[in-house]
Write a protein that holds these residues in place. Sequence first.
Motif, PDB file in Angstrom:
ATOM      1  N   ILE A 205      42.847   6.230 -11.043  1.00  0.00           N
ATOM      2  CA  ILE A 205      42.771   7.482 -11.778  1.00  0.00           C
ATOM      3  C   ILE A 205      41.851   8.425 -11.003  1.00  0.00           C
ATOM      4  CG2 ILE A 205      43.047   6.262 -13.988  1.00  0.00           C
ATOM      5  CD1 ILE A 205      40.041   7.151 -14.525  1.00  0.00           C
ATOM      6  N   SER A 206      41.826   9.658 -11.403  1.00  0.00           N
ATOM      7  CA  SER A 206      40.863  10.611 -10.859  1.00  0.00           C
ATOM      8  C   SER A 206      40.233  11.363 -12.020  1.00  0.00           C
ATOM      9  CB  SER A 206      41.543  11.590  -9.898  1.00  0.00           C
ATOM     10  OG  SER A 206      42.533  12.341 -10.572  1.00  0.00           O
ATOM     11  N   PHE A 207      39.108  11.989 -11.756  1.00  0.00           N
ATOM     12  CA  PHE A 207      38.489  12.844 -12.768  1.00  0.00           C
ATOM     13  C   PHE A 207      37.807  14.003 -12.074  1.00  0.00           C
ATOM     14  CE2 PHE A 207      35.391   9.463 -11.833  1.00  0.00           C
ATOM     15  CZ  PHE A 207      34.238  10.179 -11.536  1.00  0.00           C
ATOM     16  N   HIS A 208      37.579  15.046 -12.843  1.00  0.00           N
ATOM     17  CA  HIS A 208      36.877  16.202 -12.298  1.00  0.00           C
ATOM     18  C   HIS A 208      36.046  16.854 -13.394  1.00  0.00           C
ATOM     19  CE1 HIS A 208      40.523  18.206 -13.945  1.00  0.00           C
ATOM     20  NE2 HIS A 208      39.646  19.161 -14.246  1.00  0.00           N
TER      21      HIS A 208
ATOM     22  N   GLN B 288      18.966  23.416  -5.222  1.00  0.00           N
ATOM     23  CA  GLN B 288      18.351  22.275  -5.887  1.00  0.00           C
ATOM     24  C   GLN B 288      18.896  20.972  -5.308  1.00  0.00           C
ATOM     25  OE1 GLN B 288      15.927  22.604  -8.151  1.00  0.00           O
ATOM     26  NE2 GLN B 288      16.070  24.852  -8.069  1.00  0.00           N
ATOM     27  N   LYS B 289      18.040  19.973  -5.232  1.00  0.00           N
ATOM     28  CA  LYS B 289      18.461  18.652  -4.775  1.00  0.00           C
ATOM     29  C   LYS B 289      19.091  17.922  -5.960  1.00  0.00           C
ATOM     30  CE  LYS B 289      16.829  14.639  -2.144  1.00  0.00           C
ATOM     31  NZ  LYS B 289      15.650  13.969  -1.540  1.00  0.00           N
ATOM     32  N   VAL B 290      20.348  17.484  -5.781  1.00  0.00           N
ATOM     33  CA  VAL B 290      21.111  16.949  -6.907  1.00  0.00           C
ATOM     34  C   VAL B 290      21.652  15.562  -6.557  1.00  0.00           C
ATOM     35  CG1 VAL B 290      23.032  17.344  -8.494  1.00  0.00           C
ATOM     36  CG2 VAL B 290      21.784  19.301  -7.530  1.00  0.00           C
ATOM     37  N   ARG B 291      21.498  14.639  -7.479  1.00  0.00           N
ATOM     38  CA  ARG B 291      22.069  13.291  -7.363  1.00  0.00           C
ATOM     39  C   ARG B 291      23.143  13.174  -8.441  1.00  0.00           C
ATOM     40  NH1 ARG B 291      20.240   7.944  -5.660  1.00  0.00           N
ATOM     41  NH2 ARG B 291      21.073   6.316  -7.023  1.00  0.00           N
ATOM     42  N   ILE B 292      24.388  13.004  -8.019  1.00  0.00           N
ATOM     43  CA  ILE B 292      25.516  12.974  -8.938  1.00  0.00           C
ATOM     44  C   ILE B 292      26.078  11.556  -8.981  1.00  0.00           C
ATOM     45  CG2 ILE B 292      27.752  13.986  -9.515  1.00  0.00           C
ATOM     46  CD1 ILE B 292      26.998  16.370  -7.730  1.00  0.00           C
ATOM     47  N   GLU B 293      26.150  10.986 -10.177  1.00  0.00           N
ATOM     48  CA  GLU B 293      26.644   9.623 -10.368  1.00  0.00           C
ATOM     49  C   GLU B 293      27.574   9.588 -11.568  1.00  0.00           C
ATOM     50  OE1 GLU B 293      22.812   6.889  -9.283  1.00  0.00           O
ATOM     51  OE2 GLU B 293      22.524   8.397 -10.845  1.00  0.00           O
ATOM     52  N   TYR B 294      28.297   8.496 -11.676  1.00  0.00           N
ATOM     53  CA  TYR B 294      29.031   8.258 -12.924  1.00  0.00           C
ATOM     54  C   TYR B 294      28.879   6.797 -13.313  1.00  0.00           C
ATOM     55  CZ  TYR B 294      33.096   6.356 -10.274  1.00  0.00           C
ATOM     56  OH  TYR B 294      33.928   5.622  -9.469  1.00  0.00           O
TER      57      TYR B 294
ATOM     58  N   PHE C  65      27.999   4.244 -10.341  1.00  0.00           N
ATOM     59  CA  PHE C  65      28.600   4.579  -9.054  1.00  0.00           C
ATOM     60  C   PHE C  65      28.048   5.925  -8.593  1.00  0.00           C
ATOM     61  CE2 PHE C  65      31.620   1.981 -11.351  1.00  0.00           C
ATOM     62  CZ  PHE C  65      32.096   1.084 -10.402  1.00  0.00           C
ATOM     63  N   GLN C  66      27.635   5.988  -7.352  1.00  0.00           N
ATOM     64  CA  GLN C  66      27.122   7.252  -6.829  1.00  0.00           C
ATOM     65  C   GLN C  66      28.262   8.088  -6.248  1.00  0.00           C
ATOM     66  OE1 GLN C  66      23.513   7.030  -4.511  1.00  0.00           O
ATOM     67  NE2 GLN C  66      23.968   8.910  -3.428  1.00  0.00           N
ATOM     68  N   ILE C  67      28.262   9.356  -6.576  1.00  0.00           N
ATOM     69  CA  ILE C  67      29.221  10.293  -5.989  1.00  0.00           C
ATOM     70  C   ILE C  67      28.616  10.939  -4.745  1.00  0.00           C
ATOM     71  CG2 ILE C  67      30.580  12.388  -6.367  1.00  0.00           C
ATOM     72  CD1 ILE C  67      30.767  11.620  -9.321  1.00  0.00           C
ATOM     73  N   LYS C  68      27.454  11.528  -4.897  1.00  0.00           N
ATOM     74  CA  LYS C  68      26.772  12.080  -3.723  1.00  0.00           C
ATOM     75  C   LYS C  68      25.371  12.551  -4.083  1.00  0.00           C
ATOM     76  CE  LYS C  68      29.020  16.635  -4.235  1.00  0.00           C
ATOM     77  NZ  LYS C  68      29.835  17.660  -3.516  1.00  0.00           N
ATOM     78  N   GLU C  69      24.561  12.705  -3.049  1.00  0.00           N
ATOM     79  CA  GLU C  69      23.269  13.372  -3.128  1.00  0.00           C
ATOM     80  C   GLU C  69      23.338  14.567  -2.188  1.00  0.00           C
ATOM     81  OE1 GLU C  69      20.184   9.607  -3.830  1.00  0.00           O
ATOM     82  OE2 GLU C  69      19.906  10.974  -2.150  1.00  0.00           O
TER      83      GLU C  69
ATOM     84  N   VAL D 193      28.396  27.551 -10.230  1.00  0.00           N
ATOM     85  CA  VAL D 193      29.291  26.529 -10.777  1.00  0.00           C
ATOM     86  C   VAL D 193      30.035  25.845  -9.634  1.00  0.00           C
ATOM     87  CG1 VAL D 193      31.228  26.074 -12.310  1.00  0.00           C
ATOM     88  CG2 VAL D 193      29.545  27.828 -12.917  1.00  0.00           C
ATOM     89  N   HIS D 194      30.006  24.517  -9.639  1.00  0.00           N
ATOM     90  CA  HIS D 194      30.633  23.713  -8.582  1.00  0.00           C
ATOM     91  C   HIS D 194      31.629  22.745  -9.220  1.00  0.00           C
ATOM     92  CE1 HIS D 194      27.347  24.927  -5.776  1.00  0.00           C
ATOM     93  NE2 HIS D 194      26.641  24.933  -6.904  1.00  0.00           N
ATOM     94  N   THR D 195      32.802  22.600  -8.614  1.00  0.00           N
ATOM     95  CA  THR D 195      33.801  21.646  -9.105  1.00  0.00           C
ATOM     96  C   THR D 195      33.651  20.321  -8.347  1.00  0.00           C
ATOM     97  OG1 THR D 195      35.360  23.397  -9.676  1.00  0.00           O
ATOM     98  CG2 THR D 195      36.257  21.176  -9.403  1.00  0.00           C
ATOM     99  N   ILE D 196      33.524  19.242  -9.099  1.00  0.00           N
ATOM    100  CA  ILE D 196      33.347  17.903  -8.525  1.00  0.00           C
ATOM    101  C   ILE D 196      34.546  17.047  -8.914  1.00  0.00           C
ATOM    102  CG2 ILE D 196      31.836  15.893  -8.345  1.00  0.00           C
ATOM    103  CD1 ILE D 196      30.490  18.494  -7.452  1.00  0.00           C
ATOM    104  N   SER D 197      35.153  16.382  -7.933  1.00  0.00           N
ATOM    105  CA  SER D 197      36.297  15.502  -8.180  1.00  0.00           C
ATOM    106  C   SER D 197      36.016  14.115  -7.609  1.00  0.00           C
ATOM    107  CB  SER D 197      37.567  16.071  -7.537  1.00  0.00           C
ATOM    108  OG  SER D 197      37.857  17.358  -8.043  1.00  0.00           O
ATOM    109  N   LYS D 198      36.612  13.108  -8.227  1.00  0.00           N
ATOM    110  CA  LYS D 198      36.391  11.737  -7.769  1.00  0.00           C
ATOM    111  C   LYS D 198      37.565  10.859  -8.184  1.00  0.00           C
ATOM    112  CE  LYS D 198      33.950   8.327  -6.023  1.00  0.00           C
ATOM    113  NZ  LYS D 198      33.686   8.249  -4.577  1.00  0.00           N
TER     114      LYS D 198
END
Length: 360
Positions: free
Chosen positions: A272-275, A286-292, A308-312, A319-324
């Motif tokens: 599957i994918s999500f966004h 800003q320094k951002v750590r994105i996880e799910y 699960f880490q997406i990115k740092e 506004v930023h769109t994030i997909s995984k």
Amino acid sequence: MADKLKDTLFPLEKVQLFGTVLKDVYPPFQSEEFVAAVCDKDWPERELKEKMRHTTLCLHQFLPHNFGKAVQILIAIVPKVSGFEAIVLPDYVEVYGQEHWYIALPALGELTKCGSSEFGIRPFLNKDLEGAMKYMLAWAGSDDFRVRRFASEGCRPRLPWASGVPALKKDPSLILPILEKLKDDPEEFVQKSVANNLNDISKDHPELVLDICERWQGKSENTDWIIKHACRTLLKQGNKRAMLLFGFANPELMKVEDFQLSNTAPAIGDDISFHFKLAIDTKQKQKVRIEYIVHFVKASGKTSPKVFQIKEVEMKPGVHTISKKHTFKNMSTRKHYPGQHTFEIVINGAIKASAKLQLN
């Protein structure tokens, strides 16, 4: 993985080579009889550790029963062995060296140069912690990076696949002087062990590890790498002090909007994918750590979370769109079960959005 290792590390030709090397160093060694004893009818079915211990017991039949003489032979073959043979040598010391402390401990320091003695040292730590840790501290100053790595790895409170050392888990104070010696080691092999040791300690003593990491931060590039890797569990847990240590922005300044899963009723084996949209309400980067987090359904029907880490990354305001993409294919390390799974989006340690799906 163990099933593959038991076959790749313990094939017949390696056992035969082991016997040949031993006979070269110790001519009375009965290499053919040794190989026959090791490769008995049960050999193919034995698991990895069972093969190792069986080989150790067979080795004892054909070496001098005087422990000191046997160890001299094992040390003599160190430059000639690796892999299968290497992991057997410390095991021999573990099994037969308990009553020969002043021979066994120095031997482990030598045998670790061909195959790590991290498992062999554990019973000695449990028998006399302070006595064994004096050797570990001395090994931390070795010129050989393999010995220095052993000094840290052997006393990890939660060393995988090893026997436990409850005293170190309860009070890791004897470990700290070793890690201090190794905190700026130039070898990556050693750095990883120091970081893993601190990560182990953080699971029972998080504030102690954060105190150490705050003190070490900025000392060198090596040390900075160690403390980041050491704090990986604390960061996954969203520990606020750890987040601040590494400069991650206040999550209250960020919002997650429009979180959507591509399929809310996938089957086991599907991808599957999500966004989602990440809104950063600041004036500067800003320094951002994105996880799910996925709350997986287990065989019992209960759920267990995995991060699960997406990115740092440093991100601009706006506004930023994030997909995984995420897979529900079964793996050697994870088996999936049907049921309701919850997905959560985590920004700098704070849960910002969630969604559910039904895995079929």
